[in-house]
Write a protein that holds these residues in place. Structure first.
Motif, PDB file in Angstrom:
ATOM      1  N   GLN A  82       0.972  -1.263   0.044  1.00 22.14           N
ATOM      2  CA  GLN A  82      -0.067  -0.076  -0.159  1.00 22.14           C
ATOM      3  C   GLN A  82       1.076   1.221  -0.147  1.00 22.14           C
ATOM      4  O   GLN A  82       1.963   1.174   0.650  1.00 22.14           O
ATOM      5  CB  GLN A  82      -1.009  -0.002   1.231  1.00 22.14           C
ATOM      6  N   VAL A  83       0.312   2.206  -0.829  1.00 25.58           N
ATOM      7  CA  VAL A  83       0.940   3.570  -0.877  1.00 25.58           C
ATOM      8  C   VAL A  83       0.011   4.591  -0.353  1.00 25.58           C
ATOM      9  O   VAL A  83      -0.984   4.842  -1.194  1.00 25.58           O
ATOM     10  CB  VAL A  83       1.535   3.736  -2.120  1.00 25.58           C
ATOM     11  N   LEU A  84       0.071   5.203   0.716  1.00 28.80           N
ATOM     12  CA  LEU A  84      -0.932   6.312   0.986  1.00 28.80           C
ATOM     13  C   LEU A  84      -2.353   5.500   1.025  1.00 28.80           C
ATOM     14  O   LEU A  84      -3.175   6.174   0.672  1.00 28.80           O
ATOM     15  CB  LEU A  84      -0.704   7.566   0.225  1.00 28.80           C
ATOM     16  N   GLY A  85      -2.294   4.544   1.601  1.00 28.44           N
ATOM     17  CA  GLY A  85      -3.371   3.894   1.824  1.00 28.44           C
ATOM     18  C   GLY A  85      -4.274   3.070   0.500  1.00 28.44           C
ATOM     19  O   GLY A  85      -5.097   2.515   0.521  1.00 28.44           O
ATOM     20  N   ARG A  86      -3.410   3.335  -0.520  1.00 26.84           N
ATOM     21  CA  ARG A  86      -3.893   2.714  -1.962  1.00 26.84           C
ATOM     22  C   ARG A  86      -2.941   1.451  -2.178  1.00 26.84           C
ATOM     23  O   ARG A  86      -1.974   1.273  -2.095  1.00 26.84           O
ATOM     24  CB  ARG A  86      -3.732   3.785  -3.072  1.00 26.84           C
ATOM     25  N   PRO A  87      -3.734   0.238  -2.542  1.00 28.28           N
ATOM     26  CA  PRO A  87      -3.002  -0.799  -2.814  1.00 28.28           C
ATOM     27  C   PRO A  87      -2.611  -0.872  -4.354  1.00 28.28           C
ATOM     28  O   PRO A  87      -2.853  -0.340  -5.265  1.00 28.28           O
ATOM     29  CB  PRO A  87      -4.408  -1.686  -2.801  1.00 28.28           C
ATOM     30  N   ASN A  88      -1.385  -1.279  -4.132  1.00 31.57           N
ATOM     31  CA  ASN A  88      -0.428  -1.448  -5.645  1.00 31.57           C
ATOM     32  C   ASN A  88       0.323  -2.661  -5.707  1.00 31.57           C
ATOM     33  O   ASN A  88       0.606  -3.273  -4.629  1.00 31.57           O
ATOM     34  CB  ASN A  88       0.640  -0.313  -5.620  1.00 31.57           C
ATOM     35  N   THR A  89       0.646  -2.994  -6.840  1.00 27.29           N
ATOM     36  CA  THR A  89       1.507  -4.264  -7.019  1.00 27.29           C
ATOM     37  C   THR A  89       2.968  -4.131  -8.198  1.00 27.29           C
ATOM     38  O   THR A  89       2.524  -3.111  -8.973  1.00 27.29           O
ATOM     39  CB  THR A  89       0.777  -5.256  -7.561  1.00 27.29           C
ATOM     40  N   VAL A  90       3.768  -4.676  -7.816  1.00 30.78           N
ATOM     41  CA  VAL A  90       4.860  -4.664  -8.727  1.00 30.78           C
ATOM     42  C   VAL A  90       5.122  -6.126  -9.263  1.00 30.78           C
ATOM     43  O   VAL A  90       5.274  -7.043  -8.356  1.00 30.78           O
ATOM     44  CB  VAL A  90       6.053  -3.893  -8.410  1.00 30.78           C
ATOM     45  N   THR A  91       5.070  -6.581 -10.478  1.00 29.59           N
ATOM     46  CA  THR A  91       5.109  -7.971 -10.827  1.00 29.59           C
ATOM     47  C   THR A  91       6.264  -8.337 -11.850  1.00 29.59           C
ATOM     48  O   THR A  91       6.939  -7.255 -12.778  1.00 29.59           O
ATOM     49  CB  THR A  91       3.830  -8.371 -11.641  1.00 29.59           C
ATOM     50  N   ARG A  92       7.202  -9.437 -11.798  1.00 29.68           N
ATOM     51  CA  ARG A  92       8.183  -9.908 -12.787  1.00 29.68           C
ATOM     52  C   ARG A  92       7.771 -11.305 -13.150  1.00 29.68           C
ATOM     53  O   ARG A  92       7.436 -12.077 -12.159  1.00 29.68           O
ATOM     54  CB  ARG A  92       9.618  -9.707 -12.132  1.00 29.68           C
ATOM     55  N   GLN A  93       8.114 -11.584 -14.403  1.00 34.66           N
ATOM     56  CA  GLN A  93       7.677 -12.921 -14.500  1.00 34.66           C
ATOM     57  C   GLN A  93       9.007 -14.024 -14.884  1.00 34.66           C
ATOM     58  O   GLN A  93      10.055 -13.507 -15.016  1.00 34.66           O
ATOM     59  CB  GLN A  93       7.148 -12.988 -16.121  1.00 34.66           C
ATOM     60  N   VAL A  94       8.736 -15.203 -14.188  1.00 34.23           N
ATOM     61  CA  VAL A  94       9.766 -16.264 -14.561  1.00 34.23           C
ATOM     62  C   VAL A  94       9.231 -17.180 -15.722  1.00 34.23           C
ATOM     63  O   VAL A  94       8.018 -17.684 -15.501  1.00 34.23           O
ATOM     64  CB  VAL A  94      10.013 -17.146 -13.221  1.00 34.23           C
ATOM     65  N   ARG A  95       9.974 -17.092 -16.797  1.00 34.88           N
ATOM     66  CA  ARG A  95       9.166 -17.961 -17.744  1.00 34.88           C
ATOM     67  C   ARG A  95      10.000 -19.227 -17.955  1.00 34.88           C
ATOM     68  O   ARG A  95      11.343 -19.179 -18.142  1.00 34.88           O
ATOM     69  CB  ARG A  95       9.410 -16.801 -19.128  1.00 34.88           C
ATOM     70  N   VAL A  96       9.148 -20.292 -18.263  1.00 31.49           N
ATOM     71  CA  VAL A  96       9.615 -21.460 -18.327  1.00 31.49           C
ATOM     72  C   VAL A  96       9.050 -22.021 -19.601  1.00 31.49           C
ATOM     73  O   VAL A  96       7.892 -22.022 -19.888  1.00 31.49           O
ATOM     74  CB  VAL A  96       9.190 -22.465 -17.253  1.00 31.49           C
ATOM     75  N   ARG A  97       9.879 -22.611 -20.331  1.00 27.78           N
ATOM     76  CA  ARG A  97       9.459 -23.467 -21.624  1.00 27.78           C
ATOM     77  C   ARG A  97      10.122 -24.806 -21.766  1.00 27.78           C
ATOM     78  O   ARG A  97      11.247 -25.120 -21.354  1.00 27.78           O
ATOM     79  CB  ARG A  97       9.900 -22.663 -22.982  1.00 27.78           C
ATOM     80  N   PRO A  98       9.267 -25.906 -22.467  1.00 26.33           N
ATOM     81  CA  PRO A  98      10.064 -27.221 -22.595  1.00 26.33           C
ATOM     82  C   PRO A  98      11.018 -27.184 -23.492  1.00 26.33           C
ATOM     83  O   PRO A  98      10.838 -26.635 -24.658  1.00 26.33           O
ATOM     84  CB  PRO A  98       8.943 -27.820 -22.847  1.00 26.33           C
ATOM     85  N   ARG A  99      12.117 -27.761 -23.290  1.00 26.43           N
ATOM     86  CA  ARG A  99      13.380 -27.796 -24.179  1.00 26.43           C
ATOM     87  C   ARG A  99      13.027 -28.634 -25.346  1.00 26.43           C
ATOM     88  O   ARG A  99      12.124 -29.764 -25.199  1.00 26.43           O
ATOM     89  CB  ARG A  99      14.525 -28.421 -23.441  1.00 26.43           C
ATOM     90  N   PRO A 100      13.267 -28.315 -26.717  1.00 29.11           N
ATOM     91  CA  PRO A 100      12.764 -29.170 -27.672  1.00 29.11           C
ATOM     92  C   PRO A 100      13.713 -30.628 -27.452  1.00 29.11           C
ATOM     93  O   PRO A 100      14.782 -30.707 -26.894  1.00 29.11           O
ATOM     94  CB  PRO A 100      13.639 -28.479 -28.890  1.00 29.11           C
ATOM     95  N   ALA A 101      12.899 -31.536 -27.980  1.00 31.66           N
ATOM     96  CA  ALA A 101      13.319 -33.053 -27.886  1.00 31.66           C
ATOM     97  C   ALA A 101      14.753 -33.419 -28.510  1.00 31.66           C
ATOM     98  O   ALA A 101      15.370 -34.360 -28.163  1.00 31.66           O
ATOM     99  CB  ALA A 101      12.172 -33.924 -28.636  1.00 31.66           C
ATOM    100  N   ASP A 102      15.121 -32.452 -29.599  1.00 25.21           N
ATOM    101  CA  ASP A 102      16.454 -33.068 -30.211  1.00 25.21           C
ATOM    102  C   ASP A 102      17.593 -32.023 -29.465  1.00 25.21           C
ATOM    103  O   ASP A 102      18.789 -31.950 -30.149  1.00 25.21           O
ATOM    104  CB  ASP A 102      16.456 -32.664 -31.582  1.00 25.21           C
ATOM    105  N   ARG A 103      17.329 -31.489 -28.340  1.00 30.17           N
ATOM    106  CA  ARG A 103      18.503 -30.848 -27.857  1.00 30.17           C
ATOM    107  C   ARG A 103      18.596 -31.554 -26.059  1.00 30.17           C
ATOM    108  O   ARG A 103      17.620 -31.729 -25.434  1.00 30.17           O
ATOM    109  CB  ARG A 103      17.929 -29.222 -27.521  1.00 30.17           C
ATOM    110  N   VAL A 104      19.840 -31.610 -25.773  1.00 30.32           N
ATOM    111  CA  VAL A 104      20.145 -32.203 -24.568  1.00 30.32           C
ATOM    112  C   VAL A 104      20.434 -30.897 -23.709  1.00 30.32           C
ATOM    113  O   VAL A 104      20.643 -31.261 -22.216  1.00 30.32           O
ATOM    114  CB  VAL A 104      21.166 -33.019 -24.503  1.00 30.32           C
TER     115      VAL A 104
END
Length: 963
Positions: free
Chosen positions: A818-840
């Motif tokens: 909260q800032v001066l009684g008002r709600p706020n948010t800050v967000t960062r993303q952790v991004r996950v992707r499946p590795r292609p099958a032909d890569r180790v």
């Protein structure tokens, strides 16, 4: 940007040594620069064959320019409207067809028969506008339009030897000849604006020859501090808060000549692309003023059409500037930035949302100009006085005399009713700077110093010679006053060699190398220090910063710096600390005048509440004796607002230890507010929202603590917009796109939230939000309150759904508060992707697990993960080190490298510290990803792979994978 880092580093070291020996010497300050130091602005013109509609034939372009009515006087007159003292003509530009607007005897690219350059130089000379010629070192765009613009055959015949102009060496030779031709033909030219260096120029001492043949000409280099150059130009910096405060992105300390090079049309290319692009008046005027407030020159880029005229939006802005600037010209031209090397009041963030800069007349700063670029939400401006005793204040535009008050280290300009839309300027007359001990009478020692930058530099009276902590933190500096004396505050002038906060610029990580957390101790004998008299965080801000000590008597003062604002992602600035000067003041200037509204000592008191002296407080006094409940109180009976609603109430208070205040508004139930402890004689601030009715209100302050805090003053202002969020920095690990193998996966996630602004955060909660089917191990981390510089951090383990391969997921990590009684948010993303099958194995170049050295991350929309690493190559540190490259068995694999490049360049690949293998690649356009491959032999388990080029520029790197 230049890529010869080793050469540049040597030159920078040389100029630093020369600065320490002779601060005003060599290329940093020279008489030939005086006309530019006296100026405010320049006009940058990108104009050439590919100005829309583009021409692929040089003669046809010249014909259309002439028949369209091109006139040199038009450009000169438009420059004068902007208050520009010079024009930079960028026609020999890599993206505009390498056109030369002068008759040339050197074949190789487009050259006109009409002498446009000569006509412009003569027209400028007649009206006191100098002309500087842009020169590029870059041949890579020679066939961008599908037509070859560089004629290697013609130049080879001219030289009597085979020269390939599309190579850097060949283009360097060609452009070297053009420098010589221009120097011979145009003695009234003012110099060269050079976009990057070329190895051929350096090897053949081009700059030294320019100095010898044309000693009065200026040299400017883009985005690089090359000591032989007169000017460092900072190209199109963005991302500041507020957006117009361009100097926050600068990294070159005064008195180096610095340009801020930015576009006036807010969108579009640097050159006329056929579109109609608006000029943001607010952004552009703000840049113009704040640059002047940091002794930076505004090099404004406009986009002339083929006939030389500017699009209507740009002409409209020029016409506006022709009438807007003259009334305040005295505050902009022939002045220096205030609050730095040249003295002056403190610039930056002021009261109630105000922001601005200060300019000072040369020769003592007795006349200063306060530029309020963002006006406060109230009718007053309050800023640090930096020890200047103010004798008069007036509105520069109208001449109106202003009421003001000065005490406790602050100047307050009162009752402001007339605000300019873009810059309200107050002329401040002073009686000079007062109450500082003579620097020559002080002695300084430090727990650590870099060779050549001793602690004595802190008290030598020169901002051009500085102390360096030798990358040691924590570190302490001790000042010896010679005998026991009174000390009121420290004035700390840090080296202005870094931007004010973390950012990326041209792929290089930057951060503020300024003091964050500090402690101050005092002692009579230099051995017994006791508890600190101040503990806190210093703003990451440009200009002199004050540390109030309260009423202290001591011989020794020790400033202990615990850390700086810079993070490890910016190795150039991380744990590096440089300070120009630390001054000690024994009193505050006081000017008689109107009282600041809502000072506590002028309000009704009850019980034990009493007035006590407080030199660091507004009005020089505070109310003490609160505590024990409502019988000991202060009653503000006439807090007046125009309309009913919620307002921001700021309380300036003092307390030696943590305490509390009870705030009652118009008889309602009291609000309890936590008050932090620090120094009982130095005010801090706490803000909260309160409901007020139209007209007069009563606000009562008391304390339920046994010993309550002191109260200095109140300040009432409208609440900031609902969209307002104080600046924070949030880092999340892992950073960058994360590729995961088959099966169920667990991921360790860490996050840190830092508050970078004065307004506190309340009820803070930091945690990841698990995607559907995922689980989180670890509780949210919380804090009741966060203040300037404080951090909150946590670590969690996230696990994907069992019994299946991991799927694509974006995991938000959210800070709610909260800032001066008002709600706020800050967000960062952790991004996950499946590795292609032909890569180790697969990992992004920008992944936080990699070591980047002096390379940096930049955006790249078509790249994997939307980012890539650039500025690779040129020295051994500009590399990407991939550690923990894990493979299942020892054998030969294929290493795939995804990259972007424009032209022909090379990587070197080093596996597990072995012999580097060169990988040559080619491509067109730095936004087109390509893939190449090379065989590598890896051991089972963890390996290291280094992508580098120690001697030359390498391509940008998107990611690697093993197949």
């Amino acid at each position: 940007m230049g890529l010869r880092r080793t050469f540049v580093a040597a030159l920078i070291l040389a100029v630093v040594v020369s600065l320490c020996a002779a601060p005003a010497g060599a290329e940093v300050q020279h008489p030939r620069q005086q006309w530019l130091r006296d100026s405010t602005a320049g006009l940058f013109l990108h104009w050439g064959m590919f100005t829309a509609p583009r021409h692929l034939d040089c003669a046809a372009w010249e014909r259309d320019v002439t028949e369209g009515g091109w006139s040199p006087d038009y450009w000169v007159d438009e420059a004068r409207k902007l208050g520009a003292s010079y024009i930079v003509l960028a026609t020999f530009h890599s993206r505009l067809g390498y056109a030369r607007p002068w008759p040339s005897e050197v074949p190789g690219s487009c050259a006109t028969k009409r002498d446009f350059l000569g006509e412009l130089v003569n027209a400028g000379k007649a009206k006191d506008v100098r002309v500087i010629l842009y020169m590029t070192d870059d041949p890579q765009w020679h066939n961008e339009q599908g037509v070859e613009t560089l004629d290697s055959a013609a130049y080879s015949a001219y030289k009597g030897r085979q020269v390939d102009l599309t190579t850097r060496a060949g283009f360097g030779m060609y452009s070297y000849d053009l420098f010589s031709e221009v120097m011979a033909k145009y003695q009234d030219l003012a110099g060269f604006w050079i976009d990057n260096d070329n190895e051929y120029w350096e090897q053949n001492h081009l700059y030294e020859q320019i100095r010898e043949k044309r000693p009065s000409w200026l040299l400017s280099n883009n985005n690089e501090d090359t000591p032989i150059m007169d000017t460092v130009s900072n190209e199109q910096k963005t991302g500041m808060t507020p957006a117009y405060d361009y100097p926050q992105a600068a990294w070159t300390p005064m008195p180096r000549l610095v340009e801020a090079d930015y576009k006036l049309p807010t969108t579009g290319d640097w050159w006329y692309d056929g579109g109609s692009h608006p000029v943001d008046f607010r952004l552009s005027t703000g840049r113009y003023v704040t640059n002047a407030g940091s002794s930076m020159k505004s090099l404004m880029a406009e986009t002339p059409m083929v006939n030389g005229r500017f699009p209507p939006e740009q002409e409209e802005f020029n016409d506006f500037m022709a009438t807007w600037v003259p009334p305040i010209r005295a505050s902009l031209r022939g002045t220096e930035g205030g609050g730095y090397l040249y003295g002056g009041l403190q610039p930056g963030f002021w009261n109630d949302g105000a922001h601005g800069v200060v300019t000072v007349e040369r020769g003592g700063a007795k006349i200063q100009y306060v530029h309020v670029v963002t006006r406060p939400s109230t009718d007053l401006v309050r800023l640090r006085d930096n020890g200047y005793r103010v004798s008069a204040v007036s509105d520069l535009r109208t001449g109106e005399r202003m009421r003001f008050s000065q005490s406790g280290g602050y100047l307050t300009i009162l009752g402001i009713a007339k605000w300019d839309t873009y810059d309200t300027v107050f002329k401040v007359e002073t009686a000079g700077r007062q109450h500082f001990y003579d620097q020559s009478a002080l002695r300084a020692t430090a727990s650590s110093s870099r060779d050549g930058h001793p602690a004595g530099a802190l008290v030598d009276g020169s901002h051009e010679v500085y102390w360096d902590s030798a990358a040691k933190l924590p570190v302490s500096v001790t000042l010896d006053l010679g005998r026991v004396r009174k000390a009121a505050y420290l004035a700390v002038s840090q080296r202005e060699w870094s931007p004010t906060y973390a950012r990326e610029t041209f792929g290089r990580p930057e951060d503020s190398a300024r003091i964050k957390d500090y402690r101050v101790y005092v002692s009579d004998d230099g051995r017994h220090w006791g508890r600190p008299v101040r503990t806190g965080a210093m703003r990451s801000a440009r200009g002199t910063q004050a540390v109030d000590l309260g009423e202290r008597r001591a011989r020794y003062i020790k400033l202990e710096v615990l850390n700086t604002w810079a993070g490890p992602q910016a190795p150039r600035f991380f744990q590096e600390l440089q300070i120009d000067e630390i001054e000690v003041a024994h009193d505050y200037p006081v000017s008689s005048g109107a009282a600041v509204p809502l000072e506590a000592e002028h309000q009704r008191r009850s019980g034990a509440a009493r007035v006590e002296p407080c030199p660091a407080c507004s009005g020089g006094a505070k109310v003490a004796g609160l505590g024990g409940g409502p019988r000991n109180a202060i009653a503000y009976r006439d807090v007046t607002v125009a309309a009913a609603g919620d307002y921001r109430l700021q309380i300036d208070h003092t307390a030696a230890a943590e305490s509390s205040l009870s705030i009652g508004v118009n008889g309602a139930a009291p609000i309890q507010v936590r008050v932090p402890g620090d120094n009982a004689d130095v005010p801090l601030s706490t803000a909260l929202p309160v409901p007020l009715r139209a007209g007069a209100n009563t606000i009562t302050l008391a304390s339920d603590a046994p010993r309550g805090p002191g109260v200095d003053r109140l300040a009432v202002a409208p609440l900031p917009p609902a969209s307002y969020v104080p600046k924070t920095t949030m880092t999340v690990e892992p950073g960058g796109l994360r590729w995961a193998g088959p099966g169920q996966q667990s991921l360790k996630v860490s996050a840190k939230l830092r508050l970078d602004a004065d307004d506190a955060l309340d009820q803070v909660r930091l945690a990841p939000v698990a995607p559907a089917g995922w689980t989180v191990e670890g509780d949210p981390v919380t804090a009741g309150t966060m203040r300037l510089g404080q951090t909150l951090e946590g670590t969690w383990t996230l696990t994907s759904p069992p019994g299946q391969d991991v799927t694509s997921a974006d995991i938000p990590v959210t800070a709610a508060f909260q800032v001066l009684g008002r709600p706020n948010t800050v967000t960062r993303q952790v991004r996950v992707r499946p590795r292609p099958a032909d890569r180790v194995f697969m990992r992004e170049a920008e992944d936080s697990r990699n070591g980047l050295g002096s390379a940096g991350i930049t955006s790249c929309t078509p790249c994997s993960g939307g980012q890539k690493v650039r500025n690779l190559g040129g020295d051994s540190d500009a590399s990407v080190l991939f550690e923990d490259v894990v493979v299942p068995e020892a054998r030969q694999y294929t290493l795939f490298i995804d990259f972007t490049v424009n032209g022909d360049r090379s990587y070197f690949v080093t596996v597990n510290g072995g012999t580097p293998v060169e990988v040559k690649v080619s491509g067109v356009g730095n936004n087109t990803p390509y893939t190449t491959s090379v065989p590598v032999t890896l051991r089972a388990g963890a390996n290291t792979i280094k992508i580098h080029n120690d001697t030359a520029a390498a391509p940008d790197l998107d990611r690697i994978s093993i197949g």
